[in-house]
Design a protein around this motif. Sequence first.
Motif, short mmCIF file in Angstrom:
data_model
loop_
_atom_site.label_atom_id
_atom_site.label_comp_id
_atom_site.label_asym_id
_atom_site.label_seq_id
_atom_site.Cartn_x
_atom_site.Cartn_y
_atom_site.Cartn_z
N VAL A 183 0.84 -1.21 0.00
CA VAL A 183 0.00 0.00 0.00
C VAL A 183 0.87 1.26 0.00
CG1 VAL A 183 -1.64 1.33 1.40
CG2 VAL A 183 -2.04 -1.09 1.01
N THR A 184 1.99 1.21 0.72
CA THR A 184 2.90 2.36 0.75
C THR A 184 3.45 2.65 -0.64
OG1 THR A 184 3.50 1.90 3.03
CG2 THR A 184 5.01 3.30 1.78
N TRP A 185 3.94 1.63 -1.32
CA TRP A 185 4.49 1.83 -2.67
C TRP A 185 3.38 2.21 -3.65
CZ3 TRP A 185 9.10 2.99 -4.04
CH2 TRP A 185 10.17 2.61 -3.24
N LEU A 186 2.22 1.63 -3.50
CA LEU A 186 1.09 1.98 -4.36
C LEU A 186 0.71 3.45 -4.17
CD1 LEU A 186 -0.95 0.80 -6.40
CD2 LEU A 186 -2.46 0.37 -4.47
N THR A 187 0.77 3.92 -2.91
CA THR A 187 0.47 5.32 -2.63
C THR A 187 1.49 6.23 -3.30
OG1 THR A 187 -0.50 4.72 -0.50
CG2 THR A 187 0.16 7.02 -0.79
N ILE B 183 -18.49 -7.16 7.80
CA ILE B 183 -18.26 -5.89 8.50
C ILE B 183 -16.82 -5.83 9.00
CG2 ILE B 183 -18.91 -4.52 10.52
CD1 ILE B 183 -21.77 -5.65 10.10
N LYS B 184 -16.29 -6.94 9.53
CA LYS B 184 -14.91 -6.96 10.00
C LYS B 184 -13.93 -6.82 8.84
CE LYS B 184 -15.57 -9.47 14.29
NZ LYS B 184 -15.27 -10.67 15.06
N LEU B 185 -14.24 -7.42 7.71
CA LEU B 185 -13.35 -7.33 6.55
C LEU B 185 -13.31 -5.91 5.99
CD1 LEU B 185 -13.94 -10.59 4.48
CD2 LEU B 185 -11.93 -9.95 5.78
N LEU B 186 -14.41 -5.19 6.10
CA LEU B 186 -14.48 -3.84 5.54
C LEU B 186 -14.09 -2.75 6.53
CD1 LEU B 186 -17.70 -3.98 3.36
CD2 LEU B 186 -15.33 -3.95 2.61
N ASP B 187 -13.73 -3.14 7.74
CA ASP B 187 -13.32 -2.14 8.74
C ASP B 187 -11.95 -1.61 8.34
OD1 ASP B 187 -13.29 -0.58 10.98
OD2 ASP B 187 -12.49 -2.17 12.27
N PRO B 188 -11.88 -0.35 7.90
CA PRO B 188 -10.60 0.15 7.41
C PRO B 188 -9.62 0.48 8.52
CG PRO B 188 -12.25 1.88 7.28
CD PRO B 188 -12.94 0.64 7.78
N ASN B 189 -8.36 0.46 8.19
CA ASN B 189 -7.32 0.91 9.10
C ASN B 189 -7.24 2.42 8.93
OD1 ASN B 189 -4.91 1.65 10.33
ND2 ASN B 189 -3.83 -0.19 9.66
N TRP B 190 -7.91 3.15 9.82
CA TRP B 190 -8.04 4.60 9.67
C TRP B 190 -6.70 5.31 9.74
CZ3 TRP B 190 -12.22 6.05 7.44
CH2 TRP B 190 -13.41 5.34 7.65
N GLN B 191 -5.80 4.80 10.56
CA GLN B 191 -4.48 5.42 10.68
C GLN B 191 -3.72 5.30 9.36
OE1 GLN B 191 -2.02 3.70 13.73
NE2 GLN B 191 -0.41 5.21 13.50
N LEU B 192 -3.74 4.12 8.76
CA LEU B 192 -3.07 3.91 7.48
C LEU B 192 -3.72 4.75 6.39
CD1 LEU B 192 -0.92 2.18 5.96
CD2 LEU B 192 -2.75 0.56 5.49
N LEU B 193 -5.04 4.75 6.34
CA LEU B 193 -5.76 5.52 5.33
C LEU B 193 -5.48 7.02 5.48
CD1 LEU B 193 -7.83 5.49 2.99
CD2 LEU B 193 -9.61 5.68 4.72
N GLY B 194 -5.55 7.51 6.72
CA GLY B 194 -5.30 8.93 6.96
C GLY B 194 -3.89 9.35 6.59
N SER B 195 -2.91 8.50 6.94
CA SER B 195 -1.52 8.86 6.63
C SER B 195 -1.28 8.88 5.13
CB SER B 195 -0.55 7.90 7.31
OG SER B 195 -0.66 6.60 6.77
N ARG B 196 -1.87 7.93 4.41
CA ARG B 196 -1.67 7.88 2.95
C ARG B 196 -2.36 9.06 2.27
NH1 ARG B 196 1.10 4.82 5.40
NH2 ARG B 196 1.80 2.82 4.63
N LEU B 197 -3.57 9.41 2.73
CA LEU B 197 -4.26 10.56 2.16
C LEU B 197 -3.53 11.86 2.51
CD1 LEU B 197 -8.02 9.65 2.72
CD2 LEU B 197 -6.69 9.52 0.61
N GLY B 198 -2.94 11.91 3.69
CA GLY B 198 -2.14 13.08 4.07
C GLY B 198 -0.93 13.25 3.18
N VAL B 199 -0.24 12.13 2.90
CA VAL B 199 0.92 12.18 2.00
C VAL B 199 0.48 12.64 0.61
CG1 VAL B 199 2.61 10.73 0.78
CG2 VAL B 199 2.29 10.47 3.23
N LEU B 200 -0.64 12.12 0.14
CA LEU B 200 -1.16 12.51 -1.17
C LEU B 200 -1.49 14.00 -1.21
CD1 LEU B 200 -2.18 11.66 -3.99
CD2 LEU B 200 -4.38 11.17 -2.92
#
Length: 199
Positions: free
Chosen positions: A38-42, A155-172
Amino acid sequence: ADDREAYIKYLKDNNMMVIDNSPLAVIKGVRKGATIFVTWLTIILGTGVAFILLTTVSRFVADSRKEIGVWRAIGAKRIDITVLVLVRMSILLLFGIAVGVAIGYGVSALIAKSIVSSVNGFTGDINVYAPGGGNFIGSIIVSMLGGQVPKLSIIKLLDPNWQLLGSRLGVLAVISLVVGLIPAARAARISPVTAIRDS
């Protein structure tokens, strides 16, 4: 579990090679690999998004040359023009992020639904406690899982990792804003007289 951890610690303390192929270690390895992916994809997608934003905003500056010249002629400062360009770029960025997250979540929901139905169907077939019994492999798997096969939940499979998502969107967002400064600075340097005359 405590004895196993103590034994692994003993092996590591004595510089012995430890290959942990327990289900938990495998899951941790998969998660670590997914995070790296995900990091490299970002980074790759962030570069693509930055290039698209640079092109779009540069086009906006070129098309708005006359308007920018008029704004400068009636007293707009360079910082005002820079802020205008960055605000327009930020609106494009936020719209793109919203659409991307919605599409990504929708596709993830379809994939998760397929995974849940496949896994739950499979575990129902091998679970010795399921109606109709089970088989030998099912007995081994059930004993490894402590006597039961847990059901997967969408529901458990779709629970996002908010910290990872937020950091990647912040970098973007940071990459995009830095790239957006190029056309914004170019727009701020437009001379009112030249822009009006050239138009």
